[in-house]
Design an enzyme around this catalytic site. Structure first.
Site, short mmCIF file in Angstrom:
data_model
loop_
_atom_site.label_atom_id
_atom_site.label_comp_id
_atom_site.label_asym_id
_atom_site.label_seq_id
_atom_site.Cartn_x
_atom_site.Cartn_y
_atom_site.Cartn_z
N GLY A 154 39.47 -16.62 -3.98
CA GLY A 154 39.91 -15.79 -2.86
C GLY A 154 38.72 -15.42 -2.00
N ASN A 155 38.99 -14.92 -0.81
CA ASN A 155 37.92 -14.47 0.07
C ASN A 155 38.48 -13.52 1.11
OD1 ASN A 155 38.84 -16.84 1.86
ND2 ASN A 155 37.92 -17.86 0.07
N SER A 197 30.05 -16.94 -1.43
CA SER A 197 30.72 -17.95 -2.25
C SER A 197 30.45 -17.73 -3.74
CB SER A 197 30.19 -19.33 -1.81
OG SER A 197 30.79 -20.33 -2.57
N GLY A 198 31.54 -17.68 -4.54
CA GLY A 198 31.42 -17.73 -5.99
C GLY A 198 30.66 -16.60 -6.65
N GLU A 209 35.59 -20.95 2.39
CA GLU A 209 36.68 -20.97 3.39
C GLU A 209 36.24 -20.36 4.73
OE1 GLU A 209 39.01 -22.84 2.97
OE2 GLU A 209 39.58 -22.88 0.85
N HIS A 243 42.46 -13.92 1.87
CA HIS A 243 42.99 -15.14 1.25
C HIS A 243 43.04 -14.94 -0.26
CE1 HIS A 243 43.51 -19.11 -0.23
NE2 HIS A 243 42.24 -19.27 -0.58
N HIS A 302 45.17 -16.10 -4.23
CA HIS A 302 45.88 -17.14 -5.00
C HIS A 302 46.94 -16.45 -5.86
CE1 HIS A 302 42.08 -19.96 -4.95
NE2 HIS A 302 42.54 -19.70 -3.75
N HIS A 328 47.84 -24.27 -3.26
CA HIS A 328 46.58 -23.54 -3.23
C HIS A 328 46.77 -22.02 -3.18
CE1 HIS A 328 42.50 -23.07 -0.86
NE2 HIS A 328 42.70 -22.11 -1.73
ZN LIG Z 1 41.56 -20.44 -2.09
#
Ligand SMILES: [Zn+2]
Length: 216
Positions: free
Chosen positions: A28-29, A45-46, A76, A95, A97, A159
């Site tokens: 997610g972001n 990221s991550g 993303e 965003h 999941h 996704h």
């Molecule tokens: Zn995603």
């Protein structure tokens, strides 16, 4: 460091999507448009959301160039940039999941407007954007095509879900309502035919919700 309150709103939202189960791990972001409207702040990221500090977030210009921040921005980022560039009404993008929404994204079926709150907060069926690999410009293009000029949410095939809002509170609320709608639609479908609200009722409910609550 610029934009402390915006950074905190991104961090709080990132922690909330993790704690609410709408993402696992570092997936997610979350991003927010900054006041100048030419820049955005996005999660790195991550990285574990629970360990993030305001300075760990990345400030980017409209071309995606890093203005402040030492980590790599979310994979993303192209999708977030594309949405801000094309939708002047959007100031926050979330965003996730979340499992029920993703079930529809895997079945590649739109989530119908079956609840009054879906009509009020989202106001439209949640369509599925065409599949493209995560983090690609093609995915950003497909998402933008499905979001158009006025949609609040779209599913990413196989996704996840992307929600947008005039502010972070709205984008996050759209995520919760879409996930709840998907869950109830799926449960209702095991009982029989799922009855969606009519376009007319959706329009009336969506419009009247704009005046809901206390006058400012
Ligand atoms: Zn995603």
């Amino acid at each position: 460091m610029q934009y402390l309150s915006e950074r905190e709103s991104v961090l709080n939202c990132a922690r909330e999507i993790y704690e609410s189960g709408m993402v696992t791990g570092t997936w997610g972001n979350v991003s927010v448009r900054t006041e100048t409207r030419a820049l955005m702040i996005i999660t790195p990221s991550g990285m574990d959301y629970s360990l993030l500090e305001p300075q760990d977030l990345i400030l980017l210009d409209a071309t995606g160039k890093v203005v402040e921040g030492s980590y790599r921005p979310s994979v993303e980022t192209p999708m977030h940039l594309r949405i801000y560039r094309q939708r002047s009404d959007v100031n926050a993008v979330v965003h996730v999941h979340s499992p029920y929404a993703v079930a529809y994204a895997v079945a590649r079926r739109s989530i119908p407007v079956i609840l009054e709150e879906t009509a009020q907060v989202v106001g439209h069926e949640i369509a599925v954007a065409a599949y493209a690999h995560c983090g690609t410009q093609a995915l950003a293009d497909n998402v933008m095509q499905a979001l158009g000029s006025d949609k609040k949410a779209v599913l990413l095939a196989n996704h996840g879900l992307v929600a947008v809002g005039k502010d972070m509170a709205e984008a996050l609320k759209v995520c919760y309502i879409v996930e709840k709608t998907a869950m109830i639609a799926l449960h209702a479908s095991t009982l029989g035919t799922v009855q969606a609200l009519s376009d007319k009722d959706i329009a009336i409910l969506n419009q009247s919700f704009k005046n809901y609550g206390q006058k400012k």
